[in-house]
Design a protein around this motif. Sequence first.
Motif, PDB file in Angstrom:
ATOM      1  N   THR A 131       0.829  -1.202   0.000  1.00  0.00           N
ATOM      2  CA  THR A 131       0.000   0.000   0.000  1.00  0.00           C
ATOM      3  C   THR A 131       0.861   1.249   0.000  1.00  0.00           C
ATOM      4  O   THR A 131       0.421   2.327   0.369  1.00  0.00           O
ATOM      5  CB  THR A 131      -0.967   0.013   1.184  1.00  0.00           C
ATOM      6  N   SER A 132       2.143   1.066  -0.393  1.00  0.00           N
ATOM      7  CA  SER A 132       2.958   2.252  -0.563  1.00  0.00           C
ATOM      8  C   SER A 132       2.486   3.045  -1.775  1.00  0.00           C
ATOM      9  O   SER A 132       2.809   4.220  -1.919  1.00  0.00           O
ATOM     10  CB  SER A 132       4.436   1.866  -0.729  1.00  0.00           C
ATOM     11  N   HIS A 172      -3.113   7.316   2.188  1.00  0.00           N
ATOM     12  CA  HIS A 172      -1.801   6.694   2.330  1.00  0.00           C
ATOM     13  C   HIS A 172      -0.950   7.419   3.362  1.00  0.00           C
ATOM     14  O   HIS A 172      -0.197   6.798   4.121  1.00  0.00           O
ATOM     15  CB  HIS A 172      -1.086   6.684   0.980  1.00  0.00           C
ATOM     16  N   ASN A 177       1.364   0.639   6.575  1.00  0.00           N
ATOM     17  CA  ASN A 177       1.762   0.471   5.177  1.00  0.00           C
ATOM     18  C   ASN A 177       2.792  -0.638   5.002  1.00  0.00           C
ATOM     19  O   ASN A 177       2.827  -1.296   3.963  1.00  0.00           O
ATOM     20  CB  ASN A 177       2.285   1.789   4.620  1.00  0.00           C
TER      21      ASN A 177
END
Length: 120
Positions: free
Chosen positions: A28-29, A53, A71
């Motif tokens: 999920t970067s 994010h 993350n």
Amino acid sequence: QLQLVESGGGLVQPGGSLSLSCAASESTSDDYAIGWFRQAPGKEREGVSCITHSGGITHYADSPFTISRDNAKSTVYLQMNSLKPEDTAVYYCAARPGFCSYNRYAYDYWGQGTQVTVSS
């Protein structure tokens, strides 16, 4: 294609707590916002909370729940305390690029949902 898998649902008594997880199939970067939605029987799917994010949080409908993300683990969490029978629903997580949105049609990817039942 991003895949999302929710877990942590179940049966809990009123006043109890549950912690939901939403695991993404890839890092999920990437610049995805992750939202939690819920749908009760006979009702429209509604937004609960969302996190970008970078960690920006938006709560919908005066949600009392706590949203967070890790993350490094590609996972977003929803901590639900003081649960009420009206919180009973299927809870979904969803992803969209960039910022949060209350509009469920703005999300590109959805998990399969996890059932939360609050009952004595």
